[in-house]
Design a protein around this motif. Structure first.
Motif, short mmCIF file in Angstrom:
data_model
loop_
_atom_site.label_atom_id
_atom_site.label_comp_id
_atom_site.label_asym_id
_atom_site.label_seq_id
_atom_site.Cartn_x
_atom_site.Cartn_y
_atom_site.Cartn_z
N ARG A 88 0.83 -1.20 0.00
CA ARG A 88 0.00 0.00 0.00
C ARG A 88 0.87 1.26 0.00
N SER A 89 1.88 1.28 0.85
CA SER A 89 2.76 2.44 0.93
C SER A 89 3.52 2.66 -0.38
N SER A 101 -9.24 -2.61 -0.65
CA SER A 101 -8.35 -3.52 0.07
C SER A 101 -9.20 -4.64 0.64
N ARG A 102 -8.94 -5.85 0.19
CA ARG A 102 -9.77 -6.99 0.60
C ARG A 102 -8.89 -8.07 1.23
N THR A 126 -5.72 -8.56 -0.93
CA THR A 126 -5.76 -7.99 -2.29
C THR A 126 -5.88 -6.48 -2.21
N ILE A 127 -5.06 -5.79 -2.99
CA ILE A 127 -5.06 -4.33 -3.01
C ILE A 127 -5.27 -3.86 -4.44
N GLU A 128 -6.16 -2.89 -4.61
CA GLU A 128 -6.48 -2.34 -5.92
C GLU A 128 -6.17 -0.84 -5.90
N ALA A 129 -5.45 -0.38 -6.91
CA ALA A 129 -5.05 1.03 -6.95
C ALA A 129 -5.26 1.59 -8.35
N GLU A 130 -5.61 2.87 -8.42
CA GLU A 130 -5.83 3.56 -9.68
C GLU A 130 -4.76 4.61 -9.91
N THR A 144 5.34 -3.01 -6.62
CA THR A 144 4.55 -3.84 -5.71
C THR A 144 5.18 -5.22 -5.51
N VAL A 145 5.74 -5.76 -6.58
CA VAL A 145 6.41 -7.06 -6.45
C VAL A 145 7.62 -6.94 -5.53
N ASP A 146 8.38 -5.87 -5.69
CA ASP A 146 9.55 -5.65 -4.84
C ASP A 146 9.14 -5.43 -3.38
N SER A 147 7.90 -4.97 -3.18
CA SER A 147 7.42 -4.67 -1.82
C SER A 147 6.75 -5.86 -1.16
#
Length: 244
Positions: A88-89, A101-102, A126-130, A144-147
């Motif tokens: 998220r960050s 965020s689910r 699960t996180i969804e971002a626009e 996101t993969v690195d995080s």
């Protein structure tokens, strides 16, 4: 017994020829009926037309998930919570807006001929971002993969309200031009001309560009590059015109 002649009562028939209505009217009791000349009030032509407009996407939605396992549901939740916060960050640092965020947790079984055995629990966050910076979607994925993201579940490209409205207006104008052109062709075949539109019905369609991407934190390697196709905006119209 005296035989009375039968009266013709209210005989009205509609004959269709090339989309033009002709009325056969009551003759007031006479034994025959004659065809009346069609007029603008009783003659119409109905046509349908559609149009599609393409626009480059100016919005994108990235959906990622972190997965954690544990012997208990609480342990699985704990194992995934740190990655979810980091993802998220990272998304917010890249300028994306987290919109959803689910969280889910389920038991995991080992199946054999003797039945099933509980081996632990799986937690999925699960996180969804626009983002409106669609050129940086690949960077968002890598970040996101690195995080800690274990899955990149989907990338959807779409249009902003302003862009979609502009595209829809253009599509409607094109569809109406096509409708009147078709109506004129039909009317000319009947030696008529097209008048005003009596009724207009519209229907919208179109699909966003959806790209499903999958990655794991262990994939590593080079930078992710994604080139989306155009987003389509589709409209259809059904128009009824007076004939003159």
């Amino acid at each position: 017994m005296e035989t009375q002649p039968l009266a013709v009562i209210g005989v009205v028939a509609l004959l269709l020829a090339g989309g033009v209505g002709y009325v056969v009217a009551d003759t007031g009791g006479a034994p025959s009926a004659t065809a009346a000349e069609p007029t603008a009030e009783n003659a119409t032509v109905s046509v349908g037309a559609d149009a599609t407009v393409e626009r480059a996407p100016d919005e994108a939605t990235v959906t990622v998930a972190a997965v954690g396992r544990g012997e208990t549901a609480a342990a699985a939740r704990t194992n995934v919570s740190g990655d979810a916060d980091a993802i998220r960050s990272a998304l917010e640092d890249e300028g994306a807006t987290v919109t959803s965020s689910r969280f889910s947790v389920r038991p995991e079984y080992d199946y054999s001929q003797d039945g099933r055995e509980l081996v632990g629990y799986v937690a999925v966050h699960t996180i969804e971002a626009e983002t409106t910076d669609v050129d940086r979607v690949g960077t968002l994925v890598d970040t996101t993969v690195d995080s800690g993201a274990d899955r990149v579940q989907g990338i959807t490209y779409s249009l902003s309200d302003e862009t979609r409205s502009d595209a829809r207006e253009q599509a409607l104008t094109t569809a109406m031009d096509r409708a009147r052109g078709d109506a004129t062709t039909l009317a000319t075949a009947e030696d008529r001309s097209v008048g005003d539109a009596v009724t207009i019905q519209t229907n919208d369609g179109g699909q966003p560009v959806v790209r499903a991407e999958y990655a794991t934190a262990a994939d590593g390697g080079g930078q992710t590059n994604i080139s989306p196709g155009p987003v389509t905006v589709e409209v259809s119209v059904h128009v009824t015109y007076e004939l003159e």
